[in-house]
Design an enzyme around this catalytic site. Structure first.
Site, PDB file in Angstrom:
ATOM      1  N   SER A 102      -9.735  -0.867   7.101  1.00 60.06           N
ATOM      2  CA  SER A 102      -9.232  -0.817   5.856  1.00 60.06           C
ATOM      3  C   SER A 102      -8.426  -1.947   5.522  1.00 60.06           C
ATOM      4  CB  SER A 102      -8.049   0.367   6.072  1.00 60.06           C
ATOM      5  OG  SER A 102      -9.007   1.640   6.030  1.00 60.06           O
TER       6      SER A 102
ATOM      7  N   LYS B 295       1.054  -1.164  -0.030  1.00 58.09           N
ATOM      8  CA  LYS B 295      -0.035  -0.142   0.024  1.00 58.09           C
ATOM      9  C   LYS B 295       0.687   1.276   0.091  1.00 58.09           C
ATOM     10  CE  LYS B 295      -3.909   1.874   2.646  1.00 58.09           C
ATOM     11  NZ  LYS B 295      -4.710   1.658   4.337  1.00 58.09           N
TER      12      LYS B 295
ATOM     13  N   SER C  83      -9.487   1.772   3.219  1.00 59.37           N
ATOM     14  CA  SER C  83      -8.598   2.525   2.639  1.00 59.37           C
ATOM     15  C   SER C  83      -7.545   1.775   1.731  1.00 59.37           C
ATOM     16  CB  SER C  83      -7.629   3.446   3.350  1.00 59.37           C
ATOM     17  OG  SER C  83      -6.948   3.037   4.116  1.00 59.37           O
TER      18      SER C  83
END
Length: 552
Positions: A230, A126, A206
């Site tokens: 997330s 990420k 996210s």
């Protein structure tokens, strides 16, 4: 429910020299017809589709494939599926050293050295995790030139285990802690990531890019981060296994933060076995993250040893019915999952968290206080081009056309108004949030009926992406574990009209071995994961696109 609940309650055509991809121009990717999407998939048979770490290590060991060939294959797939074709827009930047790193792993193997369980395995991270020589931006154009001088601790651990860092994935900007009306999977730097099961649907935030990329087989495994949902939500809506560890099991050093109380990185994979291997690689004490001191004597590191296909036999599981009721097909899938566990020898009883929802206001206060403090510490110590939240707010205002075309920065402004972490309002909110979700919440529910784990729906089916109005989020069952800092594990349990549904197992602190065991046993029985087909939209008839009844 606000976008806060999604994240905090919440792609390189040149394979020889991968470079950064993704921009704000990708916010509205070109439409893809059903025929075009399927033709792209069918014309590009992928030899490593749905492969696991174990599968690949066996092939690498027998000399049937090299890490360099494997890495090249993933890079080519990213160019074909992410940058073109369905245009998933999940990968925001590629590691220019990926092929060289893979070749080095091959040389080591040829010399008789395998340095760890991930030797030669491509991993995606990420884009809020420091990994040289790439940018770490949290999706913000303010950090588009921020290249940290060193790796995050967990990236060091991955490299020590032999992993090849393939690149970075798009995310909800600032891990979805910028606006109360955000669209998950969108960032100023990366644009909008699209759900691989239906391209007009949302990937949830996210860790949206990681979820989409791993589901679409753009890498073997990936790393996401979670403050509240997330890892669990994007894994669930992309048909993945997602493991949110106990806070303190994995170092947060080198990760752009939201909350020192709740932040953690964790595995996002296509199987529980891969999640266990990946967790073992990244867990470990780090002097730079005091929370990892708590893992001493509690982290077991042999997580793959707990992959027991018979773990449901004799297990006591508490079904959190209070977390149900937001979608009938989610409820039906969870009832089928509970029945399957019962058939396998588990005792499934109704359970409840006595303090359910009571921690929400305290949690929000904690996140507002901790965000400014933690973010500014990261920006200063990692020599970022912007050093304060004030400066970030000003940057967004000065670049509103690119950074705020759809939603604002209300959470930035609210956090910026908070004081230091020695204020009594913060200290009291932190005590209450952890107590209500942990000792008086999850622990009380487990102890009341001598339960091994709790069971809940992970999230709703993926909703239509809507930049104008933001996320249409209807419900989830992961919040208590996030606020308490306890572990949770989502596993696929079926679908609604072809959109994946996940369940979530929740345990007390440091109970990852038990969650892995139970989750693996259920996974082996249900085999509910289905690879995505990159359809343009969902067939809302009585049957799914595969011709089976809706809501498996």
């Amino acid at each position: 429910m606000s976008s806060l609940c999604l994240a905090v309650l919440a792609a390189c055509q040149a394979v020889e020299a991968p470079t950064a991809v993704g921009s704000a121009e990708a916010a509205a990717p070109p439409p893809v017809s059903s025929e075009g999407a399927l033709a792209t998939q069918q014309a590009l048979p992928f030899p490593f589709d749905e492969t696991t770490i174990g599968d690949l290590q066996a092939q690498l060991g027998r000399g049937e494939v090299t890490s360099e060939a494997l890495t090249r294959a993933y890079l080519e797939r990213i160019a074909a599926i992410d940058d073109a074709g369905p245009h998933l827009n999940a990968v925001i930047e590629l590691n220019p050293d990926a092929l060289a790193d893979a070749a080095a792993r091959d040389a080591e193997r040829a010399a008789g050295t395998v340095i760890g369980p991930l030797h030669g395995i491509p991993v995606l991270l990420k884009d809020n995790i420091d990994a040289t020589p790439m940018v770490n931006s949290a999706g913000s154009l303010a950090l588009k030139d921020h290249r940290p001088a060193s790796d995050a601790f967990l990236v060091q651990r991955l490299r020590e285990a032999g992993a090849v860092i393939l690149g970075k994935t798009n995310l909800s900007e600032w891990a979805n802690f910028r606006s109360t009306r955000s669209t998950s999977g969108w960032s100023g730097r990366g644009g909008q990531t699209r759900n691989p099961y239906a391209l007009d649907r949302n990937p949830c935030g996210s860790s949206a890019g990681t979820g989409v990329a791993i589901s679409a087989n753009l890498a073997t495994v990936g790393i996401g981060t979670e403050t509240d949902g997330s890892i669990i939500c994007p894994s669930a809506v992309s048909g993945l296994v997602g493991l949110k560890p106990t806070v303190g099991l994995v170092s947060r050093n080198g990760i752009i933060p939201i909350s020192s109380s709740q932040d953690t990185a964790g595995p996002m994979t296509r199987s529980v076995a891969d999640a266990a291997i990946l967790l073992a690689a990244i867990a470990g004490r780090d002097d730079a993250d005091p929370m990892t001191d708590h893992s001493v004597g509690k982290a077991v590191f042999d997580y793959p040893a707990h992959l027991d296909p018979d773990a449901l036999q004799g297990a006591r599981i508490g079904l959190l019915r209070g977390s149900m009721g937001f979608h009938p097909e989610v409820d039906a899938a969870l009832e089928r999952a509970a029945a399957l566990m019962t058939e396998a020898g588990a005792t499934v009883v109704d359970a409840s968290i006595p303090t359910a929802g009571q921690w929400q206001q305290a949690e929000f206060e904690v996140l507002l206080y901790e965000f400014k403090n933690g973010l500014e510490h990261y920006l200063r110590t990692r020599d970022a081009p912007v050093k304060t939240l004030d400066a970030l707010i000003a940057f967004n205002q000065a670049h509103a056309e690119a950074e705020m075309p759809y939603f604002g920065q209300e959470l930035f402004e609210a956090a910026n108004a908070k004081g230091p972490l020695n204020e009594e309002a913060y200290l009291e909110a932190r005590r209450e949030a952890r107590r209500l979700a942990g000792e008086a919440g999850i622990d009380a529910a487990l102890q009341a009926q001598q339960l091994d784990v709790l069971l809940a729906p992970a999230a709703s089916p993926a909703w239509l992406t809507d930049p104008l109005l933001g996320d249409h989020f209807t419900g989830a069952g992961y919040g208590a574990a996030a606020v308490a800092g306890y572990p949770s594990l989502t596993v696929p349990m079926g679908d609604s009209h072809g959109l994946p549904l996940g369940l979530v197992f929740i345990g007390t602190a440091w109970s990852e071995p038990r969650l892995i065991a139970v989750g693996h046993a259920y996974e082996q029985l249900s085999k509910a994961r289905r690879p995505p087909r990159f359809l343009p939209t969902v067939d809302l008839g009585t049957e799914t696109a595969d011709g089976v009844p809706a809501g498996r």
